[in-house]
Design a protein around this motif. Structure first.
Motif, PDB file in Angstrom:
ATOM      1  N   ILE A  87      33.717  43.823  51.182  1.00 17.78           N
ATOM      2  CA  ILE A  87      35.252  43.786  51.203  1.00 17.78           C
ATOM      3  C   ILE A  87      35.840  43.706  52.268  1.00 17.78           C
ATOM      4  O   ILE A  87      35.623  44.723  52.867  1.00 17.78           O
TER       5      ILE A  87
ATOM      6  N   VAL B  99      37.615  46.658  44.083  1.00 17.37           N
ATOM      7  CA  VAL B  99      38.858  45.707  44.054  1.00 17.37           C
ATOM      8  C   VAL B  99      39.610  45.877  42.700  1.00 17.37           C
ATOM      9  O   VAL B  99      41.111  45.654  42.701  1.00 17.37           O
ATOM     10  N   ALA B 100      39.241  45.727  41.375  1.00 19.34           N
ATOM     11  CA  ALA B 100      39.765  45.850  40.245  1.00 19.34           C
ATOM     12  C   ALA B 100      40.478  47.207  40.263  1.00 19.34           C
ATOM     13  O   ALA B 100      41.615  47.177  39.538  1.00 19.34           O
TER      14      ALA B 100
ATOM     15  N   PHE C 190      42.423  48.417  42.776  1.00 18.91           N
ATOM     16  CA  PHE C 190      43.434  48.281  43.652  1.00 18.91           C
ATOM     17  C   PHE C 190      44.672  47.846  42.935  1.00 18.91           C
ATOM     18  O   PHE C 190      44.432  47.120  41.942  1.00 18.91           O
TER      19      PHE C 190
ATOM     20  N   ALA D 133      47.940  45.418  42.434  1.00 16.94           N
ATOM     21  CA  ALA D 133      47.802  43.846  42.279  1.00 16.94           C
ATOM     22  C   ALA D 133      48.337  43.310  43.910  1.00 16.94           C
ATOM     23  O   ALA D 133      47.620  42.410  44.405  1.00 16.94           O
TER      24      ALA D 133
ATOM     25  N   ARG E 172      47.582  44.899  46.499  1.00 16.85           N
ATOM     26  CA  ARG E 172      46.299  45.245  47.585  1.00 16.85           C
ATOM     27  C   ARG E 172      45.384  44.049  47.248  1.00 16.85           C
ATOM     28  O   ARG E 172      44.824  43.904  48.221  1.00 16.85           O
ATOM     29  N   GLN E 173      45.112  43.630  45.954  1.00 17.07           N
ATOM     30  CA  GLN E 173      44.200  42.690  45.645  1.00 17.07           C
ATOM     31  C   GLN E 173      44.551  41.427  46.550  1.00 17.07           C
ATOM     32  O   GLN E 173      43.390  40.741  46.785  1.00 17.07           O
ATOM     33  N   ARG E 174      45.673  41.131  46.646  1.00 17.99           N
ATOM     34  CA  ARG E 174      46.004  39.809  47.275  1.00 17.99           C
ATOM     35  C   ARG E 174      46.029  39.995  48.837  1.00 17.99           C
ATOM     36  O   ARG E 174      46.049  39.151  49.681  1.00 17.99           O
TER      37      ARG E 174
ATOM     38  N   PRO F  98      41.959  36.091  47.845  1.00 16.99           N
ATOM     39  CA  PRO F  98      42.456  36.618  46.984  1.00 16.99           C
ATOM     40  C   PRO F  98      42.442  35.785  45.596  1.00 16.99           C
ATOM     41  O   PRO F  98      42.440  36.371  44.506  1.00 16.99           O
TER      42      PRO F  98
ATOM     43  N   ILE G  47      39.338  35.799  43.821  1.00 15.20           N
ATOM     44  CA  ILE G  47      39.038  37.675  43.344  1.00 15.20           C
ATOM     45  C   ILE G  47      39.896  37.469  41.891  1.00 15.20           C
ATOM     46  O   ILE G  47      39.188  37.974  40.991  1.00 15.20           O
ATOM     47  N   SER G  48      41.010  37.098  41.948  1.00 12.75           N
ATOM     48  CA  SER G  48      42.072  37.224  40.733  1.00 12.75           C
ATOM     49  C   SER G  48      41.060  36.372  39.503  1.00 12.75           C
ATOM     50  O   SER G  48      41.047  36.777  38.536  1.00 12.75           O
TER      51      SER G  48
ATOM     52  N   LEU H 160      38.029  38.318  38.782  1.00 14.32           N
ATOM     53  CA  LEU H 160      38.378  39.229  37.831  1.00 14.32           C
ATOM     54  C   LEU H 160      38.744  39.002  36.303  1.00 14.32           C
ATOM     55  O   LEU H 160      38.161  39.692  35.329  1.00 14.32           O
TER      56      LEU H 160
END
Length: 92
Positions: free
Chosen positions: A12, A38-39, A41, A43, A45-47, A62, A65-66, A69
């Protein structure tokens, strides 16, 4: 359908929002472990992160990843290796 190599090593990285270049390592593990990290984190931070596969030329920004998830939350578990072996044995 795309199959994601969940057991393959991944890293990551912090990502620049404008061009998604890697700026620092946030965590490491298998792709599945990285997704779990990452899940957790927020929203926002995920971006701001991306996941790069270590041995495969595959990168999840990002947006990916969304999507990943969401896919993993909605996907039902597949057959385990033992169940696959049982199916193969039954076919003999």
């Amino acid at each position: 359908m795309t199959t994601y190599p969940l057991s393959e090593p991944a890293t990551i990285h912090d990502a620049e929002p404008s061009d998604h270049t890697s700026t620092g390592v946030v965590g490491q593990g298998t792709l599945e472990e990285c997704i779990d990290i990452v899940a957790e984190f927020s929203a926002d931070r995920q971006r701001s992160v991306s996941i790069q596969m270590d041995a495969i030329d595959l990168r999840f920004g990002p947006k990916e990843i969304s999507d990943l998830l969401r896919f993993l939350r909605e996907e039902t578990p597949g057959l385990s290796n033992t169940e696959i072996a049982e199916v193969k044995t039954a076919e003999l």
